[in-house]
Write an enzyme that holds these catalytic residues in place. Structure first.
Site, PDB file in Angstrom:
ATOM      1  N   CYS A  10       0.839  -1.202   0.000  1.00 36.71           N
ATOM      2  CA  CYS A  10       0.000   0.000   0.000  1.00 36.71           C
ATOM      3  C   CYS A  10       0.873   1.251   0.000  1.00 36.71           C
ATOM      4  O   CYS A  10       1.697   1.448   0.896  1.00 36.71           O
ATOM      5  CB  CYS A  10      -0.897  -0.014   1.233  1.00 36.71           C
ATOM      6  SG  CYS A  10      -1.820   1.516   1.484  1.00 36.71           S
ATOM      7  N   GLY A  11       0.688   2.103  -0.983  1.00 37.28           N
ATOM      8  CA  GLY A  11       1.465   3.329  -1.078  1.00 37.28           C
ATOM      9  C   GLY A  11       1.273   4.250   0.115  1.00 37.28           C
ATOM     10  O   GLY A  11       2.226   4.860   0.600  1.00 37.28           O
TER      11      GLY A  11
END
Length: 113
Positions: A10-11
């Site tokens: 997840c960024g």
């Protein structure tokens, strides 16, 4: 010690971890997808976040849509869904002592560090 419930894919989660380390915070990374949380751990997070279970669920996840969307579930059933399917848990979550925030937006972290 600060804890981050982290998903490395997840960024937003990666950005949060970077923010904490760049600010010289000692961080314990909890990869909750590899090491799923117990029911009591989910309940503890909800208490620290001061949220109802549904507020911690990622309702756009495929598993939610396929198995849970549109069903009337109790809080206990929602917690059980998160325990069985940790991908449903919102991320990243940052915990310091008895306080926690969902770091979306990232600035939420400033409330507890």
């Amino acid at each position: 010690m600060i804890q981050i419930y982290h998903n490395s894919r997840c960024g937003k989660s990666r950005a949060c971890l970077l923010f904490l380390t760049e600010n010289n915070k000692e961080v314990a990374v909890i990869d909750y997808l590899k090491n799923p949380l117990s029911k009591s751990e989910v309940v503890g997070l909800l208490e620290k976040l001061q949220l109802a279970p549904l507020a911690l669920i990622r309702t756009n996840e495929k598993i939610w849509i396929a198995e849970f969307k549109g069903k009337k579930l109790t809080n206990d059933q929602l917690i059980e869904a998160m325990v069985a399917n940790p991908i449903l848990i919102e991320r990243p979550i940052v915990v310091k002592g008895n306080q926690a925030v969902i770091a979306r937006p990232l600035e939420n972290v400033n409330k507890i560090i």
